[in-house]
Design a protein around this motif. Structure first.
Motif, PDB file in Angstrom:
ATOM      1  N   ARG A   3      -5.253  -3.596  -3.919  1.00 16.89           N
ATOM      2  CA  ARG A   3      -4.104  -2.791  -3.498  1.00 16.89           C
ATOM      3  C   ARG A   3      -4.579  -1.364  -3.263  1.00 16.89           C
ATOM      4  O   ARG A   3      -5.285  -0.795  -4.097  1.00 16.89           O
ATOM      5  CB  ARG A   3      -3.014  -2.791  -4.566  1.00 16.89           C
ATOM      6  N   ILE A   4      -4.169  -0.785  -2.142  1.00 14.59           N
ATOM      7  CA  ILE A   4      -4.626   0.553  -1.774  1.00 14.59           C
ATOM      8  C   ILE A   4      -3.541   1.589  -2.055  1.00 14.59           C
ATOM      9  O   ILE A   4      -2.407   1.451  -1.597  1.00 14.59           O
ATOM     10  CB  ILE A   4      -4.998   0.626  -0.278  1.00 14.59           C
TER      11      ILE A   4
ATOM     12  N   LEU B 267      -2.045   2.135   5.712  1.00 16.64           N
ATOM     13  CA  LEU B 267      -2.040   2.887   4.451  1.00 16.64           C
ATOM     14  C   LEU B 267      -0.640   3.248   3.976  1.00 16.64           C
ATOM     15  O   LEU B 267      -0.384   3.287   2.764  1.00 16.64           O
ATOM     16  CB  LEU B 267      -2.862   4.174   4.607  1.00 16.64           C
TER      17      LEU B 267
ATOM     18  N   ASN C 115       0.846  -1.195   0.000  1.00 16.96           N
ATOM     19  CA  ASN C 115       0.000   0.000   0.000  1.00 16.96           C
ATOM     20  C   ASN C 115       0.881   1.244   0.000  1.00 16.96           C
ATOM     21  O   ASN C 115       1.942   1.267   0.620  1.00 16.96           O
ATOM     22  CB  ASN C 115      -0.913   0.000   1.223  1.00 16.96           C
TER      23      ASN C 115
ATOM     24  N   THR D 114      -6.347  -1.984  -8.304  1.00 13.87           N
ATOM     25  CA  THR D 114      -5.897  -0.932  -7.389  1.00 13.87           C
ATOM     26  C   THR D 114      -7.049   0.006  -7.087  1.00 13.87           C
ATOM     27  O   THR D 114      -7.784   0.394  -7.997  1.00 13.87           O
ATOM     28  CB  THR D 114      -4.738  -0.135  -8.021  1.00 13.87           C
ATOM     29  N   LEU D 115      -7.193   0.378  -5.826  1.00 14.85           N
ATOM     30  CA  LEU D 115      -8.174   1.384  -5.425  1.00 14.85           C
ATOM     31  C   LEU D 115      -7.409   2.633  -4.977  1.00 14.85           C
ATOM     32  O   LEU D 115      -6.609   2.575  -4.044  1.00 14.85           O
ATOM     33  CB  LEU D 115      -9.049   0.867  -4.289  1.00 14.85           C
TER      34      LEU D 115
ATOM     35  N   ILE E 201      -7.760  11.126   1.674  1.00 15.27           N
ATOM     36  CA  ILE E 201      -8.018  10.107   2.692  1.00 15.27           C
ATOM     37  C   ILE E 201      -8.127  10.702   4.097  1.00 15.27           C
ATOM     38  O   ILE E 201      -8.856  10.171   4.952  1.00 15.27           O
ATOM     39  CB  ILE E 201      -6.904   9.025   2.655  1.00 15.27           C
TER      40      ILE E 201
ATOM     41  N   ILE F 210      -9.452  -3.049   4.915  1.00 13.94           N
ATOM     42  CA  ILE F 210      -8.059  -3.022   4.477  1.00 13.94           C
ATOM     43  C   ILE F 210      -7.278  -4.158   5.138  1.00 13.94           C
ATOM     44  O   ILE F 210      -6.422  -4.795   4.514  1.00 13.94           O
ATOM     45  CB  ILE F 210      -7.418  -1.650   4.791  1.00 13.94           C
TER      46      ILE F 210
ATOM     47  N   PHE G  60     -14.642  -1.151  -3.549  1.00 12.90           N
ATOM     48  CA  PHE G  60     -13.755  -2.262  -3.203  1.00 12.90           C
ATOM     49  C   PHE G  60     -14.046  -3.483  -4.076  1.00 12.90           C
ATOM     50  O   PHE G  60     -13.123  -4.158  -4.537  1.00 12.90           O
ATOM     51  CB  PHE G  60     -13.891  -2.621  -1.722  1.00 12.90           C
TER      52      PHE G  60
ATOM     53  N   SER H  20      -3.436   5.705  -1.496  1.00 15.02           N
ATOM     54  CA  SER H  20      -4.217   6.817  -0.950  1.00 15.02           C
ATOM     55  C   SER H  20      -3.398   8.099  -1.052  1.00 15.02           C
ATOM     56  O   SER H  20      -2.177   8.066  -1.246  1.00 15.02           O
ATOM     57  CB  SER H  20      -4.630   6.548   0.495  1.00 15.02           C
TER      58      SER H  20
ATOM     59  N   MET I 274      -7.670   6.065  -3.227  1.00 11.96           N
ATOM     60  CA  MET I 274      -8.532   6.835  -2.333  1.00 11.96           C
ATOM     61  C   MET I 274      -7.917   8.217  -2.118  1.00 11.96           C
ATOM     62  O   MET I 274      -6.946   8.359  -1.364  1.00 11.96           O
ATOM     63  CB  MET I 274      -8.722   6.100  -1.005  1.00 11.96           C
TER      64      MET I 274
END
Length: 368
Positions: A283-284, A309, A171, A243-244, A249, A264, A236, A286, A246
């Motif tokens: 996968r995050i 994160l 992340n 990949t997300l 955040i 998460i 999600f 942010s 955000m």
């Protein structure tokens, strides 16, 4: 490894199928009634349902099973259903297929044929689900792979980190003032990752009111609230295997941060209005224009969420600290807009260049 639900009123049949499918690497859950089928489907997602058509003693018509096939399809029309019965006839098989079954297995079964059907239906169901996700994701997308202009020495460490971490699943938290290009860096990380074949899903966390927060991120089922006219996948779910991103955040309210932390940590969530737990491999990435460590110190952001994160943290410098990039960026923007508006513009006069180079650009690249 796939999870398969088996429904049959005979325990010896359930055990035989469990052993056979376990040998192929599949997980199985077993139920002995049609009511058990619906209870299982409410709790978990399955790659395949294998179900007998008869459950009441001395019944051989198959009507019990035939009647519930459309109801199961109404719950999840991407779930492949393979029916089986010891009282197999051509007419019964045709009727089952008409109602939504994908294939038909007579008892006693041939192991090789059964395993071939299982493999085929799991592959077809998986392809159908991925197609549905892609179709939904395409409605949210904006833009393609980015073109990063970064000649300044201040940007070299940023590009090195991007190239190093992009192929991993770590992340990433991107920090920097408004307009510094956090979204562009997120696109670059995704484009260089092993998930690049899937579309990156983006959500502006600062734009989500508390009333729609869970619905936007986790989805909802029909009837969950007044305007829920149909089932809807959340971000999600759309970002499964992808990949997300955000953005903003740090603007997530404290009371929503715990819900975000759970998904998460585990990858598990429920759509609003449903008790069924879904799972997504996401996968995050942010981003925030705030100082996340200061937000934690002030009690506005959970430290445990920040730890999840910022496995990797990338700090973007403001444009005033990377002045070598001002003219390359300006010339790139000029070419884009000259083409768009069909103007014969090839560059800047010296006076214009001086003005640009002396300006502080509080709004950074976006202002330029």
């Amino acid at each position: 490894m796939s999870r398969i639900l088996i429904a049959d009123d005979q325990n010896d049949v359930l055990e035989a199928l469990r052993i056979l499918l376990k040998g192929e690497g599949h997980q199985t859950d077993a139920v002995t009634s049609l009511a058990g089928v619906f209870q299982a489907l409410e709790k978990k997602d399955y790659a395949l349902l294998i179900m007998d058509l008869n459950y009441t003693r001395d019944t051989t018509s198959g009507q019990e099973g035939l009647e519930v096939i459309p109801k199961i399809q109404a719950l999840d029309n991407t779930l492949p259903i393979v029916v089986m019965t010891a009282w197999a006839t051509i007419d019964l098989a045709v009727e089952a297929m008409k109602r939504g079954a994908r294939d038909f297995i007579p008892k006693p079964w041939d192991n090789d044929r059964l395993l071939t059907i299982v493999r085929t239906q799991i592959e077809l169901g998986s392809a159908l689900r991925k197609g549905r996700r892609l179709e939904a994701a395409n409605q949210l997308l904006r833009g393609n792979a980015p073109n990063i202009i970064a000649e300044s020495p201040r940007m070299r460490p940023v590009l090195e980190i991007v190239s190093r971490v992009a192929p991993s699943d770590a992340n990433v938290l991107i920090t920097g003032e408004n307009g510094t290009g956090k979204g562009l860096i997120a696109q670059a990380i995704h484009a260089l990752s092993n998930r690049a074949s899937h579309s990156m899903i983006t959500v502006n966390m600062g734009g989500l009111s508390e009333g729609i927060f869970e619905s936007e991120l986790f989805g909802h089922v029909k009837g969950a609230f007044t305007d829920a006219k149909a089932d809807r996948a959340g971000r999600f779910e759309l970002a499964d295997e992808s990949t997300l991103f955000m953005d903003e955040i740090a603007n997530v309210p404290m009371n929503q941060q715990a819900k975000l932390l759970r998904v998460i940590e585990t990858g598990e969530f429920e759509r609003v209005g449903s008790s069924k737990t879904l799972k997504a491999n996401v996968r995050i990435i942010s981003a925030t224009n705030a100082n996340p460590h200061e937000e934690v110190a002030q009690g506005r952001f959970r430290q445990d969420l920040l730890f999840r994160l910022n496995t990797i943290e990338i700090a973007l410098p403001p444009l005033r600290e990377r002045r070598e990039d001002i003219m390359p960026l300006a010339n790139s923007f000029l070419r884009q807009h000259a083409k768009r508006y069909r103007k014969m513009l090839t560059g800047f006069e010296e006076k214009a260049r001086d003005v640009l180079m002396q300006h502080q650009f509080p709004g950074n690249v976006r202002e330029l």
